[in-house]
Design an enzyme around this catalytic site. Structure first.
Site, short mmCIF file in Angstrom:
data_model
loop_
_atom_site.label_atom_id
_atom_site.label_comp_id
_atom_site.label_asym_id
_atom_site.label_seq_id
_atom_site.Cartn_x
_atom_site.Cartn_y
_atom_site.Cartn_z
CG ASP A 252 -4.76 3.41 5.67
OD1 ASP A 252 -3.66 3.10 5.19
OD2 ASP A 252 -5.57 2.56 6.10
CB SER A 253 -4.64 1.91 1.40
OG SER A 253 -4.48 1.12 2.57
CB CYS B 27 -1.02 4.28 4.61
SG CYS B 27 -0.79 2.90 3.46
CD GLU C 166 -9.92 -4.08 4.87
OE1 GLU C 166 -11.12 -3.87 4.65
OE2 GLU C 166 -9.08 -3.21 5.09
CB CYS D 111 0.73 -3.40 8.12
SG CYS D 111 -0.85 -3.40 7.25
CG HIS E 287 -5.38 -3.50 8.06
ND1 HIS E 287 -5.04 -2.37 7.38
CD2 HIS E 287 -6.61 -3.87 7.61
CE1 HIS E 287 -6.01 -2.07 6.54
NE2 HIS E 287 -6.97 -2.95 6.65
N1 DGL Z 1 -2.59 0.68 5.05
C1 DGL Z 1 -1.68 -0.31 4.53
C2 DGL Z 1 -0.36 -0.24 5.29
O1 DGL Z 1 -0.28 0.24 6.39
C3 DGL Z 1 -2.26 -1.70 4.63
C4 DGL Z 1 -3.40 -1.98 3.67
C5 DGL Z 1 -2.99 -1.93 2.21
O2 DGL Z 1 -2.27 -2.82 1.73
O3 DGL Z 1 -3.42 -0.99 1.55
O4 DGL Z 1 0.64 -0.68 4.77
#
Ligand code: DGL
Length: 270
Positions: free
Chosen positions: A15-16, A78, A156, A188, A190
């Site tokens: 993931d990011s 992600c 976050e 997303c 999060h």
């Molecule tokens: N992991 C990203 C997503 O699910 C969210 C966080 C980001 O913008 O990197 O889209």
């Protein structure tokens, strides 16, 4: 060079940043015998506002590292990376690849009575990946898409159940409420942490779709179909890595996983 992975090889997940740990949590529940290697690209988060080309390049670099760890499959945990890079990764990697958008859309298509809302990062919403997936699975459903770029920084910051977050959610979700959605896809990684706030803002009875459990089910089915399931009875381990600030990652990861985290490796990429 073609790889011939073994069933005891780990599953690679990326993931990011931290959000993909919601998928790790679901994978551990569904596949307790599997070893998991997770890389969070904390040096370059967020992916949401970045261009598709940039996100694809990041995904390539991460997958090169995961393959060097000997993974037998990759889970793109992600939504933004799935939207921009899934097809590319499936075409180029020597192992099977699972994303989070098809599973989320499938769960939404099962749940909806006809009006689906999709919320996600700007990149995910601009890609219309959920709209396309839903058009194939539930062609008669009305789909309303809404980018929610402030949600990731609020999570976050730890403001998962905060009046400011609720105010922001009211602004973002107003078009979905006006459209009468009965099901909302948390597009997303999060957003599952915001579920209590979102449930307060949306009309009672609105179904919230978190793609993590469905993604874990799809991963299990894919491994079984390729003869790659780890032998039952073993206890799989979890290796965590981040591209920056591994100590801060460990603290926040405990919140996503609902369990203490002892060690996070630092990995330099590119
Ligand atoms: N992991 C990203 C997503 O699910 C969210 C966080 C980001 O913008 O990197 O889209």
């Amino acid at each position: 060079m073609a790889l011939s992975p073994e069933p005891v090889a780990p599953i690679g997940i990326f993931d990011s940043g931290l959000g993909g740990l919601t998928v790790v949590h679901a994978l551990r529940d569904a596949l307790p015998a599997e070893d998991l290697v997770y890389l969070g690209d904390t040096a370059r988060v967020p992916y949401g506002p970045k261009s598709p080309d940039t996100v694809r390049r990041y995904a390539d670099e991460i997958c090169r590292w995961l393959l060097a760890q000997g993974v037998k499959a990759v889970v793109v945990a992600c939504n933004t990376a799935t939207a921009h890079a899934l097809e590319h990764l499936r075409a180029t990697l020597p192992v099977p690849v699972v994303g989070v958008i098809e599973p989320g859309a499938r769960a939404a298509a099962r749940a909806t009575r006809g009006h689906v809302g999709v919320i996600g990062t700007s990149g995910t919403i601009r890609s219309h990946a959920y709209r396309r997936a839903l058009a194939a699975l539930a062609p008669e459903a009305l789909v309303v898409e809404q980018p929610c770029p402030l949600f990731v920084p609020l999570v976050e910051e730890g403001w998962v159940d905060h009046p400011v977050t609720e105010q922001v959610a009211r602004e973002y979700l107003a078009p979905l409420v006006a459209a009468g959605v009965d099901t909302v896809v948390l597009g997303c990684t999060h957003y599952p942490l915001l579920a209590p706030v979102l449930a307060r803002v949306l009309p009672a009875g609105t179904t919230l779709i978190d793609s993590a459990a469905e993604t874990a089910r799809e991963t299990a089915a894919l491994l079984a179909s390729r003869g790659l399931t780890a032998p039952a009875g073993r206890r799989g381990g979890l290796r965590l890595a981040a591209t920056d600030a591994p100590d801060a990652f460990a603290t926040l990861a405990a919140r996503f996983l609902g369990a203490p985290v002892e060690r996070v490796e630092h990995v330099g990429l590119a």
